[in-house]
Design an enzyme around this catalytic site. Sequence first.
Site, mmCIF file in Angstrom:
data_model
loop_
_atom_site.group_PDB
_atom_site.id
_atom_site.type_symbol
_atom_site.label_atom_id
_atom_site.label_comp_id
_atom_site.label_asym_id
_atom_site.label_seq_id
_atom_site.Cartn_x
_atom_site.Cartn_y
_atom_site.Cartn_z
ATOM 1 N N PRO A 316 -9.823 -8.324 -10.505
ATOM 2 C CA PRO A 316 -10.394 -7.873 -9.233
ATOM 3 C C PRO A 316 -9.804 -6.530 -8.805
ATOM 4 O O PRO A 316 -8.613 -6.250 -9.015
ATOM 5 C CB PRO A 316 -10.020 -8.991 -8.255
ATOM 6 N N LEU A 317 -10.640 -5.710 -8.186
ATOM 7 C CA LEU A 317 -10.219 -4.384 -7.768
ATOM 8 C C LEU A 317 -9.096 -4.453 -6.730
ATOM 9 O O LEU A 317 -8.205 -3.589 -6.700
ATOM 10 C CB LEU A 317 -11.416 -3.616 -7.202
ATOM 11 N N CYS A 318 -9.111 -5.472 -5.904
ATOM 12 C CA CYS A 318 -8.069 -5.614 -4.890
ATOM 13 C C CYS A 318 -6.698 -5.822 -5.524
ATOM 14 O O CYS A 318 -5.666 -5.367 -5.006
ATOM 15 C CB CYS A 318 -8.402 -6.749 -3.937
ATOM 16 N N THR A 319 -6.673 -6.524 -6.668
ATOM 17 C CA THR A 319 -5.401 -6.728 -7.375
ATOM 18 C C THR A 319 -4.868 -5.403 -7.901
ATOM 19 O O THR A 319 -3.668 -5.114 -7.808
ATOM 20 C CB THR A 319 -5.588 -7.728 -8.530
ATOM 21 N N THR A 322 -3.554 -3.255 -4.777
ATOM 22 C CA THR A 322 -2.486 -3.712 -3.871
ATOM 23 C C THR A 322 -1.333 -4.408 -4.570
ATOM 24 O O THR A 322 -0.160 -4.092 -4.291
ATOM 25 C CB THR A 322 -3.071 -4.667 -2.815
#
Length: 536
Positions: A316-319, A322
Site C-alpha cells: 500500500p502507498l500509505c506504508t 509513512t
Amino acid sequence: MRDSPRDSLDPSRFPGSWRAFHHLRQSQQVAIVWQRLHIYTAAIRTATLAQIWQQKRIIQIAAIHAADKARQLRLAGQLVAVSGQVAAKQPLKPFLSSVAQPSTDHLASSNHPASMAAQSRPRYEYIDKFLNKPGPTTDPDFVAGAPTIASLEASKVLVIGAGGLGCEILKNLAMSGFRDIHVIDMDTIDVSNLNRQFLFRKDDVGRSKAEVAAATVMSRCKDVKITPFYGKIQDKDEDYYMQFKIIICGLDSIEARRWINATLVSMVDMENPESLKPLVDGGTEGFKGQARVILPTLTSCIECQLDMHAPRATVPLCTLATIPRQPEHCIEWAKIIAWEEHRKDTVLDTDDPEHITWLYNKSLSRAKEFNIPGVTYQLTQGVVKNIIPAIASTNAIVAAACCNEAFKIATSCNPYLNNYMMYTGDDSIYTYTFEHEQKPDCPVCGNLAKTITVNPIHTLQQFIESLGERPEAQLKKPTLRTESTSLYFQSPQSLEEQTRPNLSKKLSELISDGEEIGVSDPAFTIDFKFKLIFQA
C-alpha cells in the site's frame, strides 16, 4: 632316491588322505566336462538368439505398415472418445505416442539412406542406447532402431524463448537427436545476459536472441537446422503452430504462457489427431523451478494451474509514505514518491545508471532515517527493474527436465511426466512430482463458469481491481458484460465513456446474486466466465 610320480600316488604312503585326493581328482575331471559343455551350450544359445532377433527384426519391420494404419484408426476413435471432459479419466499414452511420431513406413527398409545413416551416429552413441532396444517401461507402440531414430530426426520442435532457459533447451535438443528446431523470441541481447546465457558473447549485445542462439548452436552441431524468428508469439497464427510436433516453453512471462496455452487448446480438432500439440513448459525463479507436460484439452492446462503462480504482492502507498519496514519499501518510495517530487519532468529510465544511482542514494537516506539495513545498489536495480535473480544451475536442471520429456514424447522410449515436477535448491536439492487435476471450471479447457465470492457493496471499480490481484484471474484490463447489458468496456473510447458511470456503482445494483458475467482481456484470445456469489 626320489620317488617316481607313480610311487608318489601310492595309497599306502598316504593312508589317511588318499580318499580325499581321489574325490578331488574326480571333481576336477567333472569340472572340465561341465566347462566344455557350458561353452558348447553358450555357442548354441548365441546362434539361436541371433536367429530369433533376426526373425523378430523382420517381423517388426514388416509390421510397421500395418501398425501405422491401425494407429491412425485408433487415434480417430480415441480422439472422439475424449470429448466432453472425459479424457482426463482415460489412459493417454497410446494416444500421445501416435500423435508425436510421424509415419516412418518409407524408412523401414535397412537399405533406405536415412535408415543407414541412423545406424551410424557417433555423436548420439549414448542416446541410441535408449532407441535401439526396448526397455521394461517402453510404450507398446515403440519400435526400436532406425524407424524411431528417423522419427525423432523428423520431429519439428518449437522453442519459445531464447533466454537463460531457452539457451539450455536449444543446446539439449540439438545434442538429443532433434534436427529440425524453430525458436522464437522478441528480445535482444543485453550485457547482463552474458553471465548465464552461454550462447551469447559481448559482440552480440543488441542483436536478436533467437538469431544468435540459432547460429551458435548450428555452428557446433552441423547436422541440426534451427530456424529463428525475431518477434512476438502473438505475431504468428494457428497455421504456424500447427506445423510442430512438440512445443517447449522457456518463458519468463505468465501472460505469454497463458496466451500460447489458450491458442493450443483452441487449435484442437476432434476430427484431426494432428491438431493436438503437446506443450512442455519450464520456468525458474531463483533456486526454484518447475517442468510440466500439458496435452491440450486432455490434461490440466496452464490456466487450470494459474493459482499456483500468484501475482507479486503489492505494498500500500500509505506504508511506503509513512511506515516503511523493509529495504524494498524504501526503494519503492524513492521510485514512486521521491522521483515524482524532485524529477517529475524527467522520464525514469531503468537502464540509465545515473537514474539508478539517484534512486539508490534516496533509498539509502530513507532507510537510515527509519533504521532499516540492507539497501544496496544491486537491490535497488533489482526492485526498480523487477528483476528476479537467475541461477544458471536452476536453468540447466529445469531445461534438462523439459528436453527429457520432449525426447520421451517424440520416441515413446519411456513414459512421459504426468504431469507436474517442481524443484527447489535453496536449502537442499528437492524435487516432487504429482498429477495436477484438470478443472471443469477452467475458462480455457473447461466448460463451466468459475465461481467467485464477492462483497455486494463493493463497487464495480473495486471488483475490476480485484481481478488483477486474484490468483485464479490475474486480468489487468478486463471488459465486463452480462447476457443482458454491458458493465464496462476498456475500449474503444466511445464505449469506455458510455460505461464509465458503472464504475462507481455497487455490484448489487448491476448484477444479481449467482449471475454469470463474461470477461475479456486484450492480452488473451479467449473470454472468461465467472459466476458471482454474494457474501452473506
